[in-house]
Design a protein around this motif. Structure first.
Motif, PDB file in Angstrom:
ATOM      1  N   LEU A  76      27.576  24.788  34.398  1.00  0.00           N
ATOM      2  CA  LEU A  76      27.001  25.794  35.292  1.00  0.00           C
ATOM      3  C   LEU A  76      27.188  27.193  34.731  1.00  0.00           C
ATOM      4  O   LEU A  76      26.237  27.987  34.680  1.00  0.00           O
ATOM      5  N   ILE A  77      28.400  27.507  34.301  1.00  0.00           N
ATOM      6  CA  ILE A  77      28.685  28.843  33.772  1.00  0.00           C
ATOM      7  C   ILE A  77      27.853  29.119  32.525  1.00  0.00           C
ATOM      8  O   ILE A  77      27.329  30.220  32.333  1.00  0.00           O
ATOM      9  N   ALA A  78      27.701  28.094  31.678  1.00  0.00           N
ATOM     10  CA  ALA A  78      26.891  28.264  30.467  1.00  0.00           C
ATOM     11  C   ALA A  78      25.422  28.472  30.809  1.00  0.00           C
ATOM     12  O   ALA A  78      24.739  29.304  30.204  1.00  0.00           O
ATOM     13  N   VAL A  79      24.925  27.708  31.779  1.00  0.00           N
ATOM     14  CA  VAL A  79      23.530  27.847  32.213  1.00  0.00           C
ATOM     15  C   VAL A  79      23.276  29.246  32.763  1.00  0.00           C
ATOM     16  O   VAL A  79      22.279  29.898  32.416  1.00  0.00           O
ATOM     17  N   LEU A  80      24.169  29.726  33.613  1.00  0.00           N
ATOM     18  CA  LEU A  80      24.002  31.061  34.194  1.00  0.00           C
ATOM     19  C   LEU A  80      24.100  32.134  33.109  1.00  0.00           C
ATOM     20  O   LEU A  80      23.374  33.135  33.148  1.00  0.00           O
ATOM     21  N   GLY A  81      24.984  31.919  32.140  1.00  0.00           N
ATOM     22  CA  GLY A  81      25.086  32.870  31.037  1.00  0.00           C
ATOM     23  C   GLY A  81      23.818  32.912  30.209  1.00  0.00           C
ATOM     24  O   GLY A  81      23.347  33.983  29.819  1.00  0.00           O
ATOM     25  N   ALA A  82      23.245  31.737  29.953  1.00  0.00           N
ATOM     26  CA  ALA A  82      22.004  31.681  29.172  1.00  0.00           C
ATOM     27  C   ALA A  82      20.853  32.348  29.913  1.00  0.00           C
ATOM     28  O   ALA A  82      19.991  32.985  29.304  1.00  0.00           O
ATOM     29  N   ALA A  83      20.847  32.211  31.232  1.00  0.00           N
ATOM     30  CA  ALA A  83      19.764  32.784  32.045  1.00  0.00           C
ATOM     31  C   ALA A  83      20.039  34.219  32.465  1.00  0.00           C
ATOM     32  O   ALA A  83      19.183  34.845  33.102  1.00  0.00           O
ATOM     33  N   LYS A  84      21.224  34.733  32.127  1.00  0.00           N
ATOM     34  CA  LYS A  84      21.629  36.105  32.495  1.00  0.00           C
ATOM     35  C   LYS A  84      21.664  36.284  34.023  1.00  0.00           C
ATOM     36  O   LYS A  84      21.212  37.300  34.551  1.00  0.00           O
ATOM     37  N   ILE A  85      22.198  35.280  34.711  1.00  0.00           N
ATOM     38  CA  ILE A  85      22.331  35.332  36.165  1.00  0.00           C
ATOM     39  C   ILE A  85      23.810  35.486  36.510  1.00  0.00           C
ATOM     40  O   ILE A  85      24.615  34.620  36.146  1.00  0.00           O
ATOM     41  N   PRO A  86      24.234  36.538  37.201  1.00  0.00           N
ATOM     42  CA  PRO A  86      25.636  36.671  37.614  1.00  0.00           C
ATOM     43  C   PRO A  86      26.044  35.513  38.515  1.00  0.00           C
ATOM     44  O   PRO A  86      25.258  35.052  39.354  1.00  0.00           O
ATOM     45  N   TYR A  87      27.279  35.059  38.341  1.00  0.00           N
ATOM     46  CA  TYR A  87      27.755  33.919  39.122  1.00  0.00           C
ATOM     47  C   TYR A  87      27.664  34.190  40.623  1.00  0.00           C
ATOM     48  O   TYR A  87      27.240  33.320  41.393  1.00  0.00           O
ATOM     49  N   ALA A  88      28.059  35.384  41.053  1.00  0.00           N
ATOM     50  CA  ALA A  88      28.031  35.713  42.482  1.00  0.00           C
ATOM     51  C   ALA A  88      26.612  35.650  43.040  1.00  0.00           C
ATOM     52  O   ALA A  88      26.401  35.230  44.186  1.00  0.00           O
ATOM     53  N   LYS A  89      25.623  36.039  42.235  1.00  0.00           N
ATOM     54  CA  LYS A  89      24.233  35.977  42.675  1.00  0.00           C
ATOM     55  C   LYS A  89      23.798  34.529  42.868  1.00  0.00           C
ATOM     56  O   LYS A  89      23.084  34.205  43.830  1.00  0.00           O
ATOM     57  N   TRP A  90      24.211  33.647  41.966  1.00  0.00           N
ATOM     58  CA  TRP A  90      23.873  32.231  42.087  1.00  0.00           C
ATOM     59  C   TRP A  90      24.504  31.630  43.340  1.00  0.00           C
ATOM     60  O   TRP A  90      23.852  30.874  44.063  1.00  0.00           O
ATOM     61  N   VAL A  91      25.775  31.961  43.596  1.00  0.00           N
ATOM     62  CA  VAL A  91      26.458  31.433  44.777  1.00  0.00           C
ATOM     63  C   VAL A  91      25.737  31.870  46.052  1.00  0.00           C
ATOM     64  O   VAL A  91      25.519  31.071  46.967  1.00  0.00           O
ATOM     65  N   LYS A  92      25.356  33.136  46.105  1.00  0.00           N
ATOM     66  CA  LYS A  92      24.630  33.649  47.272  1.00  0.00           C
ATOM     67  C   LYS A  92      23.327  32.900  47.479  1.00  0.00           C
ATOM     68  O   LYS A  92      22.934  32.612  48.620  1.00  0.00           O
TER      69      LYS A  92
END
Length: 440
Positions: free
Chosen positions: A396-412
């Motif tokens: 998950l962290i790698a996917v969000l990093g690749a997509a440039k999505i902050p973790y907090a934004k994904w959780v929201k």
């Protein structure tokens, strides 16, 4: 408006909580200094996925320098628009059909062979596609990563979780597929409806962006070497086919997949007319671009290190074994499911959890006369959803990093949907107790 904490801050706070738990839980081994060594130990615990992330970054940096993905997306959108002359495509919507088709395919990949880390590479393809269709990065991530996760929970033939769990439970391998097919279908449909609804909101919010993107892409094409772009896309297509075959037929792991993308990087560098030094420089630039994601994976792995070193996980498992057997069939099955869902936030490997938990679940189920097939179903559904939300999931962290999505934004964005799917998963367990289902 209150600023959302940085991903590093969120995960370090969880490291502090993990260390605090070793002081609070009786019989745990207190961890204090390990708070500061967790980052280093996290690197040592997850070297494969960290190396994989960096290599993927280098490979796609070279691919992006050829503008091949921009070119491919532009051509795809042009051809897809021509389908609108047909009534059925116009009624459903071409973009809707793309989302439905891609999500169904990746959900099947998750259900059949447990696709997970492979989605890191696909994110770098589908995020640009989603943005060009007028959506955003989250839509692109949902099309492959979220869909694969839902399929993983549905789990039709995944040998790494379902196969191992059924073998340990003493149940015929891959039996009960009829009801699991129904579960997979429900999860997939719910996911598609959720993503389509979100994508439509984004498209409405960004009204006009699709036209602007098309204009921008048309201008871009003038600066693209069409021959290089087409050859690069051909190489990418071959790599994707090889990836799917390698994972499904030859059971490839990180090493083989990373080698495949490293070879892709060199091939595309040669196609682009770069010399050895230029290929090396571009590859390093791509690694630098993904370094932040790799560091977050290491930091998140530190949480698990502290819980393991502090003997917290072992204590939790022994406590569960003592408390589950006196709650009746519905209560026991529900407790197994809830525990599996929660422990999945700490131990993300489905294979490891099957080896640790299924002997305990099997013995308890035999004691109270609970169907072992129901027990296995509780295990594999509970093994799916928290991987889509927990910061301890390296993928998950790698996917969000690749997509440039902050973790907090994904959780929201995701937490309400994930919670709803967890509840739905529990509801789908109940028929295994009350109905005469095949192999249950």
């Amino acid at each position: 408006m209150k600023k959302i904490p940085h991903t590093y801050v969120i995960i370090f706070a969880l490291i502090l909580l993990a260390a605090l738990s070793t002081w609070i839980i009786p019989s745990a081994e207190a961890q204090t200094w390990q708070i500061f060594s967790a980052f280093f130990k996290g690197f040592a615990k997850a070297p494969s996925i960290i190396a994989f992330i960096l290599i993927i970054g280098g490979a796609f940096w070279l691919l992006n320098e050829t503008r091949a993905i921009d070119f491919g997306v532009s051509e795809f959108l042009k051809k897809s628009k021509t389908l609108e002359k047909y009534t059925i495509f116009r009624a459903i919507g071409v973009n809707n059909m793309v989302i439905i088709g891609v999500m169904t395919m990746f959900s099947l990949f998750g259900a059949l062979f447990g696709m997970s880390e492979e989605t890191i590479a696909f994110v770098l393809v589908f995020v640009p596609l989603a943005k060009s269709m007028g959506y955003d990065e989250i839509t692109g991530v949902c099309m492959c990563f979220l869909a694969a996760g839902l399929g993983f929970a549905g789990c039709l033939l995944n040998p790494f979780t379902l196969g191992i769990a059924q073998d340990i439970a003493g149940v015929k391998m891959f039996s009960g597929i009829e009801y699991r097919l129904f579960i997979w279908g429900v999860f997939t449909i719910c996911g598609i409806v959720f993503v389509l609804n979100y994508a439509h909101k984004i498209a409405k919010k960004n009204k006009g962006i699709s036209q602007n993107t098309n204009n921008k892409t048309n201008t871009l094409e003038l600066n693209v070497n069409t021959r290089v772009a087409k050859l690069s896309l051909l190489v990418l297509g071959i790599v994707i086919v090889a990836l799917i075959v390698g994972v499904t037929v030859f059971e490839w792991g990180f090493e083989h997949i990373a080698a495949l993308f490293f070879a892709m990087a060199i091939a595309i560098g040669i196609i682009a007319g770069k010399n050895a030094n230029e290929i090396a420089k571009s590859f390093i630039d791509g690694c630098k671009d993904m370094l932040s994601a790799a560091m977050v994976v290491a930091l998140a792995s530190g949480i698990i290190v502290i819980l393991e070193d502090g003997k917290v996980i072992q204590l939790i498992l022994s406590g569960v074994a003592r408390s589950l057997s006196d709650t009746g069939q519905v209560g026991t099955l529900s407790a197994m499911y809830i525990f599996q869902t929660l422990i999945n936030a700490i131990i993300t490997s489905g294979t490891a959890k099957a080896a640790m938990l299924m002997p305990i679940f099997r013995d308890i189920s035999n004691t109270i006369g609970l169907s072992l097939q129901s027990t296995v179903t509780a295990f594999h559904i509970g093994d799916g959803f928290t991987n889509l939300l927990t910061p301890t999931s390296g993928v998950l962290i790698a996917v969000l990093g690749a997509a440039k999505i902050p973790y907090a934004k994904w959780v929201k964005f995701a937490w309400k949907f994930i919670l709803a799917m967890i509840i739905l998963g529990w509801l789908l367990l109940l028929p295994t107790l009350y109905f005469n289902l095949p192999d249950f």
